[in-house]
Design a protein around this motif. Structure first.
Motif, PDB file in Angstrom:
ATOM      1  N   UNK A 119       0.820  -1.211   0.000  1.00  0.00           N
ATOM      2  CA  UNK A 119       0.000   0.000   0.000  1.00  0.00           C
ATOM      3  C   UNK A 119       0.854   1.263   0.000  1.00  0.00           C
ATOM      4  N   UNK A 120       2.128   1.167   0.346  1.00  0.00           N
ATOM      5  CA  UNK A 120       3.002   2.331   0.409  1.00  0.00           C
ATOM      6  C   UNK A 120       2.938   2.998   1.767  1.00  0.00           C
ATOM      7  N   UNK A 121       3.490   4.202   1.849  1.00  0.00           N
ATOM      8  CA  UNK A 121       3.454   4.959   3.093  1.00  0.00           C
ATOM      9  C   UNK A 121       4.441   4.470   4.127  1.00  0.00           C
ATOM     10  N   UNK A 122       4.281   4.962   5.364  1.00  0.00           N
ATOM     11  CA  UNK A 122       5.232   4.608   6.419  1.00  0.00           C
ATOM     12  C   UNK A 122       5.151   3.136   6.843  1.00  0.00           C
ATOM     13  N   UNK A 123       4.024   2.492   6.586  1.00  0.00           N
ATOM     14  CA  UNK A 123       3.856   1.053   6.864  1.00  0.00           C
ATOM     15  C   UNK A 123       3.409   0.417   5.544  1.00  0.00           C
ATOM     16  N   UNK A 124       4.349   0.142   4.654  1.00  0.00           N
ATOM     17  CA  UNK A 124       4.012  -0.175   3.261  1.00  0.00           C
ATOM     18  C   UNK A 124       3.182  -1.432   3.032  1.00  0.00           C
ATOM     19  N   UNK A 125       3.078  -2.310   4.004  1.00  0.00           N
ATOM     20  CA  UNK A 125       2.293  -3.531   3.822  1.00  0.00           C
ATOM     21  C   UNK A 125       1.260  -3.718   4.934  1.00  0.00           C
ATOM     22  N   UNK A 126       0.800  -2.600   5.513  1.00  0.00           N
ATOM     23  CA  UNK A 126      -0.139  -2.667   6.637  1.00  0.00           C
ATOM     24  C   UNK A 126      -1.563  -2.331   6.191  1.00  0.00           C
ATOM     25  N   UNK A 127      -2.517  -3.122   6.708  1.00  0.00           N
ATOM     26  CA  UNK A 127      -3.942  -2.911   6.490  1.00  0.00           C
ATOM     27  C   UNK A 127      -4.646  -2.971   7.845  1.00  0.00           C
ATOM     28  N   UNK A 128      -5.801  -2.293   7.961  1.00  0.00           N
ATOM     29  CA  UNK A 128      -6.580  -2.291   9.204  1.00  0.00           C
ATOM     30  C   UNK A 128      -7.969  -2.868   8.942  1.00  0.00           C
ATOM     31  N   UNK A 129      -8.424  -3.720   9.865  1.00  0.00           N
ATOM     32  CA  UNK A 129      -9.718  -4.383   9.739  1.00  0.00           C
ATOM     33  C   UNK A 129     -10.809  -3.522  10.363  1.00  0.00           C
ATOM     34  N   UNK A 130     -11.909  -3.333   9.642  1.00  0.00           N
ATOM     35  CA  UNK A 130     -12.980  -2.451  10.095  1.00  0.00           C
ATOM     36  C   UNK A 130     -14.303  -2.838   9.438  1.00  0.00           C
ATOM     37  N   UNK A 131     -15.325  -2.082   9.711  1.00  0.00           N
ATOM     38  CA  UNK A 131     -16.634  -2.253   9.079  1.00  0.00           C
ATOM     39  C   UNK A 131     -16.947  -0.985   8.295  1.00  0.00           C
ATOM     40  N   UNK A 132     -17.197  -1.129   6.999  1.00  0.00           N
ATOM     41  CA  UNK A 132     -17.525   0.011   6.143  1.00  0.00           C
ATOM     42  C   UNK A 132     -18.864   0.617   6.568  1.00  0.00           C
ATOM     43  N   UNK A 133     -19.147   1.806   6.110  1.00  0.00           N
ATOM     44  CA  UNK A 133     -20.395   2.479   6.469  1.00  0.00           C
ATOM     45  C   UNK A 133     -21.636   1.724   5.990  1.00  0.00           C
ATOM     46  N   UNK A 134     -21.493   0.849   5.010  1.00  0.00           N
ATOM     47  CA  UNK A 134     -22.629   0.051   4.549  1.00  0.00           C
ATOM     48  C   UNK A 134     -22.786  -1.259   5.328  1.00  0.00           C
TER      49      UNK A 134
END
Length: 124
Positions: free
Chosen positions: A88-103
C-alpha cells in the motif's frame, strides 16, 4: 510613515500565508496515534476511503482488487492491524486495518488512508 504601514501589512500577510501552508494534513508519522475509547480503537482517516474485501473465505487476507464499501466517517473505528500484506506504500508499506464500512460490510482499509499513527492498534 506610510511606507512602514505598507511594509507591516506585507509582512503580516506573508506570515499568515506561511501559517496556512504549514497547517496542511500531517503524515501518519507526524500524526497522533490511534486511541481507544468505548472498547474500540479510533483513528483519523480519509473520508470516502474504500474498504476492501478479503481473499477467499478467510478474513485474514485483504483483497486489493475488491471494494466492499466506503468509510465516510472520520474518525472511524478499527479492530486491528495486519502487516506483511499487499503493498500500500506509506510509512507502513504492507499494513492494512480491519474495520466495518459504512454500509455494514467488514473489510480492510489501506494504512495510507489513515492519518493517525496505527502502531497502537492490536495485531489481528
Amino acid at each position: 510613515m506610510r511606507k512602514r504601514s505598507r511594509a507591516g501589512a506585507v509582512l503580516t500577510t506573508a506570515a499568515i500565508a506561511v501559517a496556512v501552508v504549514g497547517a496542511g494534513t500531517p503524515s501518519a508519522g507526524a500524526a497522533g496515534g490511534c486511541w481507544q475509547s468505548g472498547g474500540r480503537w479510533w483513528c483519523n482517516n480519509v473520508s470516502g476511503a474504500p474498504v476492501y474485501g478479503t481473499m477467499g473465505a478467510s478474513t485474514q487476507y485483504p483483497d486489493p482488487d475488491v471494494i466492499v464499501g466506503y468509510m465516510y466517517s472520520n474518525p472511524s473505528w478499527f479492530d486491528c492491524k495486519m502487516d506483511d500484506q499487499a503493498w500500500v506504500g506509506g510509512p507502513h508499506p504492507r499494513r492494512w486495518e480491519f474495520t466495518k464500512a459504512d454500509n455494514g460490510q467488514w473489510g480492510w482499509m489501506k494504512d495510507t488512508a489513515i492519518s493517525s499513527e496505527t502502531n497502537p492498534l492490536p495485531n489481528c
